[in-house]
Design an enzyme around this catalytic site. Sequence first.
Site, PDB file in Angstrom:
ATOM      1  N   ILE A 183      -9.637  -5.095 -18.841  1.00 28.17           N
ATOM      2  CA  ILE A 183      -9.468  -5.779 -17.563  1.00 28.17           C
ATOM      3  C   ILE A 183      -8.891  -7.159 -17.859  1.00 28.17           C
ATOM      4  O   ILE A 183      -9.553  -8.018 -18.434  1.00 28.17           O
ATOM      5  CB  ILE A 183     -10.805  -5.880 -16.806  1.00 28.17           C
ATOM      6  CG1 ILE A 183     -11.344  -4.471 -16.497  1.00 28.17           C
ATOM      7  CG2 ILE A 183     -10.630  -6.696 -15.524  1.00 28.17           C
ATOM      8  CD1 ILE A 183     -10.426  -3.598 -15.648  1.00 28.17           C
ATOM      9  N   GLY A 197      -5.356  -0.275  -9.239  1.00 27.83           N
ATOM     10  CA  GLY A 197      -5.019  -0.663  -7.865  1.00 27.83           C
ATOM     11  C   GLY A 197      -5.364   0.386  -6.836  1.00 27.83           C
ATOM     12  O   GLY A 197      -5.528   0.074  -5.662  1.00 27.83           O
ATOM     13  N   GLU A 198      -5.457   1.630  -7.250  1.00 32.64           N
ATOM     14  CA  GLU A 198      -5.705   2.706  -6.292  1.00 32.64           C
ATOM     15  C   GLU A 198      -7.049   3.376  -6.500  1.00 32.64           C
ATOM     16  O   GLU A 198      -7.547   4.084  -5.632  1.00 32.64           O
ATOM     17  CB  GLU A 198      -4.548   3.706  -6.365  1.00 32.64           C
ATOM     18  CG  GLU A 198      -3.287   3.007  -5.899  1.00 32.64           C
ATOM     19  CD  GLU A 198      -1.997   3.717  -6.227  1.00 32.64           C
ATOM     20  OE1 GLU A 198      -1.539   4.490  -5.395  1.00 32.64           O
ATOM     21  OE2 GLU A 198      -1.444   3.474  -7.305  1.00 32.64           O
ATOM     22  N   THR A 250      -9.008 -10.791 -10.111  1.00 29.24           N
ATOM     23  CA  THR A 250      -8.103 -10.012  -9.272  1.00 29.24           C
ATOM     24  C   THR A 250      -8.414  -8.520  -9.383  1.00 29.24           C
ATOM     25  O   THR A 250      -8.174  -7.761  -8.448  1.00 29.24           O
ATOM     26  CB  THR A 250      -6.635 -10.287  -9.634  1.00 29.24           C
ATOM     27  OG1 THR A 250      -6.469 -10.145 -11.053  1.00 29.24           O
ATOM     28  CG2 THR A 250      -6.221 -11.685  -9.234  1.00 29.24           C
ATOM     29  N   PHE A 283       0.812  -1.219   0.000  1.00 29.94           N
ATOM     30  CA  PHE A 283       0.000   0.000   0.000  1.00 29.94           C
ATOM     31  C   PHE A 283       0.844   1.268   0.000  1.00 29.94           C
ATOM     32  O   PHE A 283       0.460   2.291   0.554  1.00 29.94           O
ATOM     33  CB  PHE A 283      -0.980  -0.012   1.194  1.00 29.94           C
ATOM     34  CG  PHE A 283      -1.619  -1.352   1.391  1.00 29.94           C
ATOM     35  CD1 PHE A 283      -2.439  -1.878   0.395  1.00 29.94           C
ATOM     36  CD2 PHE A 283      -1.377  -2.113   2.519  1.00 29.94           C
ATOM     37  CE1 PHE A 283      -3.016  -3.131   0.543  1.00 29.94           C
ATOM     38  CE2 PHE A 283      -1.936  -3.368   2.669  1.00 29.94           C
ATOM     39  CZ  PHE A 283      -2.764  -3.871   1.675  1.00 29.94           C
ATOM     40  N   ASN A 323      -7.631  -9.588 -15.765  1.00 30.07           N
ATOM     41  CA  ASN A 323      -8.181 -10.660 -14.930  1.00 30.07           C
ATOM     42  C   ASN A 323      -9.310 -10.094 -14.079  1.00 30.07           C
ATOM     43  O   ASN A 323      -9.064  -9.460 -13.050  1.00 30.07           O
ATOM     44  CB  ASN A 323      -7.089 -11.255 -14.037  1.00 30.07           C
ATOM     45  CG  ASN A 323      -7.583 -12.476 -13.272  1.00 30.07           C
ATOM     46  OD1 ASN A 323      -8.771 -12.835 -13.351  1.00 30.07           O
ATOM     47  ND2 ASN A 323      -6.686 -13.121 -12.551  1.00 30.07           N
ATOM     48  N   GLY A 354       1.977  -1.008 -12.547  1.00 30.97           N
ATOM     49  CA  GLY A 354       2.620  -2.302 -12.694  1.00 30.97           C
ATOM     50  C   GLY A 354       2.073  -3.121 -13.848  1.00 30.97           C
ATOM     51  O   GLY A 354       2.823  -3.644 -14.679  1.00 30.97           O
ATOM     52  N   THR A 375      -1.544  -8.025  -5.426  1.00 32.17           N
ATOM     53  CA  THR A 375      -2.310  -7.418  -6.502  1.00 32.17           C
ATOM     54  C   THR A 375      -2.774  -8.436  -7.534  1.00 32.17           C
ATOM     55  O   THR A 375      -3.713  -8.185  -8.276  1.00 32.17           O
ATOM     56  CB  THR A 375      -1.445  -6.389  -7.231  1.00 32.17           C
ATOM     57  OG1 THR A 375      -0.233  -7.053  -7.636  1.00 32.17           O
ATOM     58  CG2 THR A 375      -1.080  -5.236  -6.319  1.00 32.17           C
ATOM     59  N   GLY A 435      -4.266   1.235 -14.986  1.00 29.50           N
ATOM     60  CA  GLY A 435      -4.174   0.767 -13.606  1.00 29.50           C
ATOM     61  C   GLY A 435      -5.474   0.931 -12.847  1.00 29.50           C
ATOM     62  O   GLY A 435      -6.252   1.846 -13.114  1.00 29.50           O
TER      63      GLY A 435
END
Lengths: 745, 174
Positions: free
Chosen positions: A636, A711-712, A641, A245, A638, A519, A478, A709
């Site tokens: 997207i 993730g955030e 996840t 994080f 996957n 990433g 992730t 991305g």
Amino acid sequence: MAKPLIGTATARVDGTAKVTGRADYAADRTEPGLAHGHLVLSTAGRGTLRSMDVTAAEAAEGVLAVYSPFNPLKLHRIKTTPDVCFVGQFWLPLQDQEIRHYGQIIGLVVAETFEQARHAASLIRAEYDLLPVRADFAGRIAHAVPPPVAINHEDPQVDLLAEEFGTVDEALAAGPVQVRATYTQPPEAPLALEPHACLASWSEGVLTLRVGSQSPVGGALAAAETLGIGLDQVRVLSPYVGGAFGGKLYIWPHPLLTAAAARELGRPVRTVLTQEQVFTTVGHRSAVSQTLALGAERDGTLVAVKHDAVSSLSLSGVIYETAAHTTSRYTYKSPSLHVGQRIVPLDSPPTTWVRAPGEAPGAFALESAMDELATELALDPVELRMRNYATVFPGRGVRWSGKHLDECYRVGAERFGWQPRTAPRPQPAEDSDQVWLTGTGMAGATYPGNLLPTTLANVRLRADGTATVATATSDPGTGMRTVLAMVCADDLGIPVERVEALVGDSALPLNYGAFASMGTSSSAGAVRSATTALKQRLLDLAAGDARSPFHGLAAEALAYRDGRVVGGGHSLTFAELLAATGLSELDSPGASAPGAERLRFAVHSFGAHFCELRVNRWTGEVRLDRWTSVIDGGTIINPRTARAQIVGGILFGIGQALLEGIRVEPDTGRFANGNLADYLVPVHADMPDFDIHFLDHPDTDFTPLGARGIGELGVVGTAAAIANAVHDATGRRVRDLPITVDKLL
Amino acid sequence: MTDSTAPRPPTGDHQVPLELQVNGRTARLSADIRTTLLDALRDGLGLTGSKKGCDRGQCGACTVHVDGRRVLSCLTLAVGAQGKQVTTIEGVAEGDRLSPVQQAFLDHDGFQCGFCTPGQIMSAICAIRDGDTGSDAAVREAMSGNICRCGAYEGILRAVRSAAERTARQEGTG
């Protein structure tokens, strides 16, 4: 043609290791002759370490060494900045007697066992010459200063004004409707459940450092610089990372001290931090105070946006929250726009990146202010946002590579059953026996799409029919391993079970790691580049090798399909071809890097959150019931996840909204609640029911794969959606996070 | 200004011989009398599946079973666990065959980074056995002692519910 893997929900390739306890995190490994390190932290917030009495500690059973500023482990000075060197702070512990913040490292005890090291550390007495501590963020906002460097390549103050106005305040005053308010939030901890840990061992002058890191390469750079060794003399291993994080992007000083101790003692040393030590020896998110003013026509059209943010900045670091530049700068169309940033330097542990840095606090303020404006205008909050929809990045004149935020609002409202509202919800009568007040709220979300600098990957085909994909990124939960394996398998046309993804090792092909939601787009691009080149190599081999059944045919006459080389009436799997040509394996590197897309387009991911909650009329308790988010994140890869990333991000935002905050003692700088019992994070019972929907708009103007991305993104806007729903339920506007019961009584 | 906060253990030789029953086997080791069950498992026996998230009973990552009940091994002294049956994450599968709860966590993506996962699974096994998992609300309550900072609660909920239903069906037909 095999069914494409990309876009198919795929189980994590490292799942079995994680459910059996076999996944090895940094603290799980041992070495022959292992010694145990334990940190000693300051109990003063600023001043000079006058003396340390280590007599009892040195005499304690099992103790091998007690290092302190009076018996230091020599480290080389950082020649760059805390971010560039990946240490995370300017100074290194034990190199001088200065106390820069409460809980800084002032010693390292190394002993035969963990218990012995911990006990000996407790015997050390430190004496200080104290100086006044500058730790009171709220009290020092009046002394805030502009940051010395640019923010996203722009000045700390940006004014884009309609030509008839000289200042943004004039523009605001011209709007018949105005709202203005200040929004605040305390510092937050990234607080991965795995406390930072490291195991350092030296062999023939080469350091192997096991450490949970988002960036093994960054860790290697830091170790090389501070230990005075070459990059070829250090290898950082992070096979499994127990959450990060942002808190594990930089390596922080404790692994560097541990490595120096291991070198001096000639033994491997493992240092595992306690969660209490993590709070003050690694970074946290700035405290943030923001003042937002919106001016609008009566129909809701914005005439001016003014967003000034103030963030705490540790005097030990360079990272702080940039809440206005990351949100109001581009979120809405407005003829006049002002964003400003100031900082309050504090004697605090390092401030650093924490999930959605800038956007998380920024969207809380902006999306709360939009809700306040909607209330003021008696206009539905979704409609208000649509009336100010931006299609061009303000001041740059470029469009977005892909922006479907309008669709997020529309689909989200439909799925949630959003009731457009133009008036406040009626409150129950004073004598009503109603206990729970229900409310709904919404907010938008944005997060930039960026790419890492040059990112390399290697893909290898093996004669046993398997493949490996390798790049030096990490997977802190992730799903990176899985995504890389999927892209590789998809490109090669083989089942994902036959691909092994290697990450978490600085010796793998260059990759700066897993952060800033870069990433997947960066690493997947490098993998695709590698597989493309590798398939060509395979065709060249098929055509050119005398032992190949395809020999004599032109490579152009051959094709690679579903794991096979076909042409000229032959069809061989790559395994058969490698066997026929006497090769055990064939590999190719690949690379990705940012290109001109950043000049031609603005690149962001988008989303819209809708939530329903209840507030207990008598206790002020907030219970979240249900949540809908619609996400525009490009391709997207996957969905499984990806959903986990969004849900996890929203839970992070729920923590920001309702629970989290470091309580700083203003006179000492001590983090009064710096432990997992007193710093509250969401638990299972805090979770609403989730409805997460991804739009399907591949962003091929950004990358060939079309993935941005995510993730955030889930964090962004979540706190505002909750605050807006609390306002809907109770009529109370809480502008100071977290929204605790005392603010609703 | 001085600091000295930790309690003093007795002086002298702190090593004691220990005999623990772990995952159906007898394990003998020498450990410090201050050694927690968690550290004895991890450092003494190499069973590192149980995780040290906080070492203070705040996070649940160290959850193991002692005589069939879920306990926080970081708050349990190893010497006190002698004579009792200890089960860790390493002891719940049968060879390569995952336990139903492990399989359910895989099937429902009940984890992200995986650090809290062994503790989640050990908690879930006991919660299911104790009949605390009959509804979503019951699972949320029963599993709230295990913190997941990644926020995989949704997958954990589905995993626990599905494993509980499967267990109930098997018991019904068995």
